[in-house]
Design a protein around this motif. Structure first.
Motif, mmCIF file in Angstrom:
data_model
loop_
_atom_site.group_PDB
_atom_site.id
_atom_site.type_symbol
_atom_site.label_atom_id
_atom_site.label_comp_id
_atom_site.label_asym_id
_atom_site.label_seq_id
_atom_site.Cartn_x
_atom_site.Cartn_y
_atom_site.Cartn_z
ATOM 1 N N ASP A 18 0.872 -1.166 0.000
ATOM 2 C CA ASP A 18 0.000 0.000 0.000
ATOM 3 C C ASP A 18 0.915 1.223 0.000
ATOM 4 O O ASP A 18 2.028 1.149 0.536
ATOM 5 C CB ASP A 18 -0.848 -0.049 1.289
ATOM 6 C CG ASP A 18 -1.780 1.134 1.403
ATOM 7 O OD1 ASP A 18 -2.791 1.140 0.697
ATOM 8 O OD2 ASP A 18 -1.488 2.059 2.184
ATOM 9 N N ALA A 19 0.449 2.323 -0.581
ATOM 10 C CA ALA A 19 1.324 3.499 -0.673
ATOM 11 C C ALA A 19 1.696 4.052 0.702
ATOM 12 O O ALA A 19 2.717 4.714 0.853
ATOM 13 C CB ALA A 19 0.660 4.586 -1.511
ATOM 14 N N ARG A 20 0.863 3.776 1.714
ATOM 15 C CA ARG A 20 1.219 4.267 3.049
ATOM 16 C C ARG A 20 2.553 3.676 3.506
ATOM 17 O O ARG A 20 3.302 4.296 4.246
ATOM 18 C CB ARG A 20 0.125 3.927 4.060
ATOM 19 C CG ARG A 20 -1.182 4.679 3.811
ATOM 20 C CD ARG A 20 -2.218 4.309 4.853
ATOM 21 N NE ARG A 20 -2.377 2.854 4.901
ATOM 22 C CZ ARG A 20 -2.987 2.198 5.890
ATOM 23 N NH1 ARG A 20 -3.512 2.836 6.910
ATOM 24 N NH2 ARG A 20 -3.081 0.880 5.866
ATOM 25 N N TYR A 21 2.822 2.429 3.075
ATOM 26 C CA TYR A 21 4.064 1.753 3.480
ATOM 27 C C TYR A 21 5.305 2.593 3.171
ATOM 28 O O TYR A 21 6.261 2.637 3.963
ATOM 29 C CB TYR A 21 4.187 0.385 2.783
ATOM 30 C CG TYR A 21 5.598 -0.143 2.850
ATOM 31 C CD1 TYR A 21 6.099 -0.655 4.052
ATOM 32 C CD2 TYR A 21 6.455 -0.054 1.753
ATOM 33 C CE1 TYR A 21 7.411 -1.077 4.141
ATOM 34 C CE2 TYR A 21 7.768 -0.478 1.842
ATOM 35 C CZ TYR A 21 8.252 -0.982 3.028
ATOM 36 O OH TYR A 21 9.554 -1.380 3.123
ATOM 37 N N VAL A 22 5.296 3.258 2.029
ATOM 38 C CA VAL A 22 6.487 3.971 1.564
ATOM 39 C C VAL A 22 6.932 5.041 2.579
ATOM 40 O O VAL A 22 8.098 5.414 2.632
ATOM 41 C CB VAL A 22 6.226 4.581 0.162
ATOM 42 C CG1 VAL A 22 7.418 5.374 -0.334
ATOM 43 C CG2 VAL A 22 5.886 3.469 -0.815
ATOM 44 N N LEU A 55 1.519 16.748 5.529
ATOM 45 C CA LEU A 55 0.061 16.573 5.721
ATOM 46 C C LEU A 55 -0.373 15.100 5.689
ATOM 47 O O LEU A 55 0.442 14.194 5.562
ATOM 48 C CB LEU A 55 -0.733 17.381 4.690
ATOM 49 C CG LEU A 55 -0.442 18.893 4.640
ATOM 50 C CD1 LEU A 55 -1.234 19.543 3.520
ATOM 51 C CD2 LEU A 55 -0.707 19.564 5.980
ATOM 52 N N ASP A 56 -1.680 14.917 5.834
ATOM 53 C CA ASP A 56 -2.245 13.570 5.940
ATOM 54 C C ASP A 56 -2.058 12.801 4.627
ATOM 55 O O ASP A 56 -2.020 13.388 3.539
ATOM 56 C CB ASP A 56 -3.734 13.680 6.266
ATOM 57 C CG ASP A 56 -4.276 12.416 6.916
ATOM 58 O OD1 ASP A 56 -4.440 12.419 8.160
ATOM 59 O OD2 ASP A 56 -4.535 11.430 6.194
ATOM 60 N N PHE A 57 -1.984 11.483 4.748
ATOM 61 C CA PHE A 57 -1.909 10.654 3.536
ATOM 62 C C PHE A 57 -3.155 10.852 2.679
ATOM 63 O O PHE A 57 -3.067 10.910 1.444
ATOM 64 C CB PHE A 57 -1.750 9.180 3.925
ATOM 65 C CG PHE A 57 -1.754 8.268 2.726
ATOM 66 C CD1 PHE A 57 -0.670 8.245 1.850
ATOM 67 C CD2 PHE A 57 -2.842 7.451 2.454
ATOM 68 C CE1 PHE A 57 -0.679 7.421 0.728
ATOM 69 C CE2 PHE A 57 -2.852 6.622 1.336
ATOM 70 C CZ PHE A 57 -1.770 6.610 0.471
ATOM 71 N N LYS A 58 -4.298 10.975 3.367
ATOM 72 C CA LYS A 58 -5.539 11.184 2.613
ATOM 73 C C LYS A 58 -5.485 12.525 1.901
ATOM 74 O O LYS A 58 -5.257 13.558 2.525
ATOM 75 C CB LYS A 58 -6.742 11.178 3.571
ATOM 76 C CG LYS A 58 -7.207 9.781 3.850
ATOM 77 C CD LYS A 58 -8.553 9.774 4.552
ATOM 78 C CE LYS A 58 -8.732 8.436 5.230
ATOM 79 N NZ LYS A 58 -9.221 8.568 6.597
ATOM 80 N N GLU A 107 -1.083 9.516 -2.632
ATOM 81 C CA GLU A 107 -2.298 8.698 -2.673
ATOM 82 C C GLU A 107 -2.916 8.753 -4.068
ATOM 83 O O GLU A 107 -3.333 7.719 -4.623
ATOM 84 C CB GLU A 107 -3.316 9.189 -1.636
ATOM 85 C CG GLU A 107 -4.551 8.300 -1.558
ATOM 86 C CD GLU A 107 -5.746 8.988 -0.902
ATOM 87 O OE1 GLU A 107 -6.503 8.308 -0.203
ATOM 88 O OE2 GLU A 107 -5.941 10.212 -1.099
ATOM 89 N N ALA A 108 -2.932 9.949 -4.648
ATOM 90 C CA ALA A 108 -3.553 10.104 -5.968
ATOM 91 C C ALA A 108 -2.804 9.275 -7.017
ATOM 92 O O ALA A 108 -3.420 8.601 -7.847
ATOM 93 C CB ALA A 108 -3.559 11.580 -6.363
ATOM 94 N N ARG A 109 -1.464 9.304 -6.971
ATOM 95 C CA ARG A 109 -0.675 8.533 -7.936
ATOM 96 C C ARG A 109 -0.909 7.033 -7.754
ATOM 97 O O ARG A 109 -1.091 6.301 -8.725
ATOM 98 C CB ARG A 109 0.818 8.849 -7.780
ATOM 99 C CG ARG A 109 1.266 10.066 -8.571
ATOM 100 C CD ARG A 109 2.793 10.183 -8.547
ATOM 101 N NE ARG A 109 3.258 10.386 -7.178
ATOM 102 C CZ ARG A 109 3.455 11.593 -6.642
ATOM 103 N NH1 ARG A 109 3.239 12.686 -7.341
ATOM 104 N NH2 ARG A 109 3.870 11.703 -5.402
ATOM 105 N N TRP A 110 -0.918 6.620 -6.507
ATOM 106 C CA TRP A 110 -1.130 5.199 -6.209
ATOM 107 C C TRP A 110 -2.495 4.738 -6.751
ATOM 108 O O TRP A 110 -2.604 3.697 -7.384
ATOM 109 C CB TRP A 110 -1.051 4.981 -4.702
ATOM 110 C CG TRP A 110 -1.283 3.568 -4.282
ATOM 111 C CD1 TRP A 110 -2.448 3.028 -3.817
ATOM 112 C CD2 TRP A 110 -0.332 2.494 -4.292
ATOM 113 N NE1 TRP A 110 -2.279 1.706 -3.529
ATOM 114 C CE2 TRP A 110 -0.989 1.340 -3.814
ATOM 115 C CE3 TRP A 110 1.023 2.396 -4.669
ATOM 116 C CZ2 TRP A 110 -0.350 0.111 -3.691
ATOM 117 C CZ3 TRP A 110 1.656 1.166 -4.533
ATOM 118 C CH2 TRP A 110 0.975 0.044 -4.056
#
Lengths: 120, 510
Positions: free
Chosen positions: B88-92, B482-485, B490-493
Motif C-alpha cells: 500500500d502506498a502508506r508503506y512507503v 500533511l495527511d496521507f488522505k 495517494e492520488a498517484r497510487w
C-alpha cells in the motif's frame, strides 16, 4: 567534572540563554489529562506580559480545539509552576511572579479529564 | 623473491598486526592523545582479540560479490516497476523515515569509526574500526541507491541529507550520533559499537527488513540482506571492546557501566521512531513493538547481561523504565506525528477500523483505555473536514530532543516532567534517564540544538511556519507533508491501480 573533555575546564555554549530570544523568554504550557495535545507547548513571551494574557490569548490559541475547552471553569482551574502549586496574579507580569525563562506552567481542570475521561 | 602464496594466517598477520611499529622518536601520549582522558586504563593492547579475522584484499573481493548481486536485484526492481507492488502506498512512508532518519546515521558511523580507528594505541582495534568504517560507508551508499527508485514516484525523498541536518524530528537521531561522535573514542565504541550495534540493532533492522519483506519491498529487503553479514561482524567488535576494557583494569568497570546505562537509554529513545513505524506505518504488520521489544530486548539483553555479570556489569538501571513503557511508546509517538503531520516530511493518518482492532488485540491493557478515544475523536474531526493539526510548537526534552509526549508510567495520562537547574538556567527532560545524562555532563548538553528554540530564536528562516518548513527544511508543502488522505502520493497510487479515493466513492453513493 561537568564534561569529559580533552581540554581542562571545558565550557559549552549555552544555546538557549534568554538573551538569544530577542527580548522574549520561553514559556511551556501543559493542560493536564488532555493528551489530545501530544505534548506541552512552547511559546516565546515577553517577561513583562501580564498573566491575564496567558489565559485570554495564549491558552485559547493553543488548546481551544478540544471539546472540553469551552466547559472550563477558570475559577476552579488549578495551576502548577515548575512542579509547585501556584496561585497566579492576573494583573502582575510573568517575571514578577516567578515565571522565568523555560518555566513550566501546568493547569488542570477538575471534572474535565479528556475525551470520555481517557486523559485525552 | 619467492613467489610462494602466503597462507591465510600469515597474510592476516602481515596485513593487520604487522602494520604496527615501535615508536622511537615520538611519545606514545602524543601519538594517541585521546586514549586516556576518559579515564579508561589500558595496560596491554596485545590482549585485544581481533574480531573480524578478515584481510583487506579478501574484504574487497567478498563485498564486491555482494554488491554485484545487490545491484542486479535493484535493477530488476526498477525495471519491473517494483514501486507499484508494495502492499500500500502508506508503506512507503516507513522508507522515507528510514532514508531521512537512519541512512544518514550510517554515514555518521562511517565518520565515527574512521575517527576512532586513528585513536587507539592497539593496532588490532584500529584495523577493526577502519574496516567497520568502510562497511558503514557502503551501507549508506547501498541504501541511497535502493531507495532512489522510490524518489522517482513518491514525495518526501528528495532532500534527505539536508533534512537530516535541520528537521525537528530528525534532530533526534542526528543529535544521538553527534553526542557519540563528540565523546572520547572508548565512549563512542560503547555508544555505537556495543549499545547500538550489539544490543539494539535487532530492534532497528529486523523490524525494517521484515516490514519490507511483509510489504513487498524487495529493494529494501535486498540491501538488508547485503548488510547482514557486515552487521554480524560489527556485533563481534562491539562485544570485544566491552570485554577488553573490562578485562584490562577494574577501574574501568564503573565507567563502562555508566556508559552502558547512558547509551542504552539514548538508543532506546531513538528507537521510539521504530516503535511507531511497526505499529502504525506497516500496512501488513510483522509483530507489535511490544512483542519485538520482549524478544530482542528483554530476552536477548537479559541473557547478555547475565554473561557480563562476571565482570561486575549489571543490567542498565533504566531498563525497567523502558520495559514499563512498552505498552505506550508507539501510541504516544504516533500521537506526536499525527499532531505535527503538517511539519513532517512523510504522511500520517488515522488507523483503519481493522488496524485499530489489531492494536486493541496487541495492547489489551492500554489501547482501548487511553488511545482509542483520542483516535476516534481525531477521526471524527477529520470526517467533518477539520483534520486536527496542533497549532503550537511542542516542548522538547533537552537530551533526547523528542517532544515531551511521554507520560509517567505510574499515572499514564500525566506528562512526565523532569527539571534541573544548572548555572542559573532551567533545563527540562522527558525522563529520569535523560535528566541523569544531562546532570552528569551539563556542559555538553547546554549546547543542544533544540529545533523549537532555534525557530523561536529566528535561526531557521523567516517568522512564518511556511518559511521554516518550505525554505529552511526544503519540504514541498502540500506534497511531502500533511495527511496521507488527499496527498499526491495517494492520488498517484490510486491512478496506478485504478482505485478511487474513498471520498469520491462516498459522493457517488449518495
Amino acid at each position: 567534572m561537568a564534561v569529559a573533555a580533552i581540554v581542562e575546564n571545558y565550557v559549552g555554549e549555552r544555546l538557549d540563554r534568554v538573551e538569544n530570544f530577542h527580548g522574549n523568554q520561553i514559556l511551556y504550557i501543559g493542560w493536564d489529562n488532555h493528551l489530545f495535545f501530544c505534548a506541552p507547548i512552547a511559546l516565546p513571551v515577553p517577561p513583562d506580559m501580564p498573566f491575564s494574557k496567558v489565559v485570554e490569548e495564549l491558552i485559547p490559541g493553543a488548546f481551544s480545539q478540544h471539546q472540553d475547552f469551552s466547559k472550563i471553569d477558570w475559577n476552579a482551574v488549578q495551576w502548577h509552576l515548575n512542579g509547585e502549586s501556584f496561585s497566579p496574579s492576573m494583573d502582575a507580569a510573568l517575571a514578577d511572579q516567578g515565571i522565568d525563562h523555560k518555566s513550566i506552567l501546568r493547569f488542570s481542570t477538575p471534572g474535565l479529564d479528556g475525551i470520555k475521561g481517557s486523559g485525552s | 623473491m619467492s613467489n610462494r602464496k602466503l597462507n591465510m594466517k600469515d597474510k592476516y598477520r602481515l596485513l593487520t598486526r604487522d602494520l604496527e611499529w615501535e615508536y622511537s622518536y615520538q611519545d606514545y601520549e602524543e601519538i594517541f592523545k585521546q586514549e586516556s582522558f576518559e579515564g579508561i586504563k589500558i595496560t596491554d593492547w596485545s590482549k585485544w582479540e581481533d574480531p573480524f579475522r578478515l584481510t583487506m584484499d579478501s574484504y574487497w573481493k567478498y563485498q564486491a560479490e555482494k554488491e554485484k548481486k545487490l545491484y542486479a536485484i535493484l535493477d530488476a526492481f526498477a525495471q519491473n516497476n517494483g514501486q507499484q507492488n508494495v502492499a500500500d502506498a502508506r508503506y512507503v512512508n516507513a522508507i522515507k523515515l528510514f532514508l531521512t532518519g537512519v541512512s544518514p546515521l550510517e554515514y555518521q558511523a562511517y565518520n565515527g569509526f574512521a575517527h576512532v580507528g586513528r585513536q587507539f594505541g592497539g593496532v588490532g582495534a584500529r584495523v577493526a574500526c577502519q574496516m567497520q568504517s568502510l562497511d558503514e560507508l557502503r551501507h549508506v551508499q547501498t541504501q541511497i541507491h535502493a531507495m532512489s527508485h522510490y524518489n522517482k514516484h513518491f514525495d518526501g525523498f528528495q532532500d534527505f541529507a539536508h533534512m537530516h541536518d535541520r528537521v525537528w524530528y530528525l534532530s533526534v537521531p542526528k543529535s544521538f550520533f553527534d553526542d557519540a561522535r563528540s565523546a572520547g573514542p572508548f565512549e563512542f565504541m560503547v555508544a555505537i559499537g556495543f549499545s547500538f550495534e550489539y544490543v539494539l540493532t535487532n530492534l532497528l533492522f529486523v523490524p525494517f527488513m521484515s516490514g519490507a519483506a511483509y510489504n513487498g519491498d524487495m529493494a529494501t529487503v535486498t540491501f538488508g540482506f547485503s548488510a547482514q553479514s557486515d552487521e554480524a561482524r560489527h556485533m563481534t567488535l562491539g562485544l570485544e571492546i566491552i570485554k577488553f576494557m573490562l578485562e584490562q583494569h577494574p577501574d574501568n568497570v564503573p565507567i563502562v557501566q555508566r556508559w552502558i546505562n547512558k547509551w542504552l537509554w539514548r538508543g532506546y529513545r531513538v528507537l521510539t521512531l521504530v516503535a511507531m513505524m511497526m505499529d502504525y506505518m506497516l500496512p501488513n504488520k510483522v509483530m507489535s513493538w511490544q512483542e519485538s521489544f520482549e524478544v530482542y530486548f528483554e530476552e536477548a539483553a537479559g541473557s547478555l547481561f547475565k554473561d557480563l555479570a562476571r565482570y561486575g556489569i549489571e543490567m542498565p538501571n533504566y531498563a525497567a523504565d523502558a520495559i514499563a513503557e512498552k505498552e505506550h511508546l508507539s501510541h504516544q509517538a504516533w500521537g506526536i506525528f499525527y499532531n505535527y503531520g503538517h511539519a513532517a516530511a512523510f504522511h500520517t493518518w488515522m488507523p483503519t477500523d481493522q488496524e485499530m482492532d489489531w492494536l486493541s488485540e496487541k495492547y489489551p491493557n492500554t489501547f482501548d483505555k487511553y488511545y482509542r478515544p483520542r483516535y476516534e475523536e481525531w477521526r471524527k474531526m477529520e470526517e467533518a473536514g477539520e483534520r486536527f493539526y496542533n497549532p503550537t510548537l511542542p516542548m522538547l526534552c533537552q537530551t533526547c530532543q523528542i517532544p515531551m509526549g511521554f507520560t509517567d508510567m505510574e499515572n499514564p495520562t500525566m506528562t512526565s516532567y523532569k527539571q534541573s537547574v544548572y548555572d542559573g538556567e532551567r533545563y527540562n527532560f522527558c525522563s529520569t534517564g535523560c535528566k541523569d545524562i544531562f546532570d552528569h555532563e551539563p556542559e555538553k548538553y547546554v549546547q543542544s540544538w533544540l529545533p523549537v528554540h532555534q525557530i523561536y530564536q529566528g535561526n531557521c528562516g523567516g517568522a512564518e511556519m511556511e518559511d521554516v518548513l518550505g525554505e529552511y527544511y526544503k519540504m514541498n508543502l502540500g506534497a511531502d507533508n500533511l495527511d496521507f488522505k488527499g496527498s499526491p502520493d495517494e492520488a498517484r497510487w490510486n491512478a496506478w491501480h485504478n482505485l478511487e479515493p474513498a471520498e469520491d466513492k462516498l459522493k457517488k453513493a449518495s
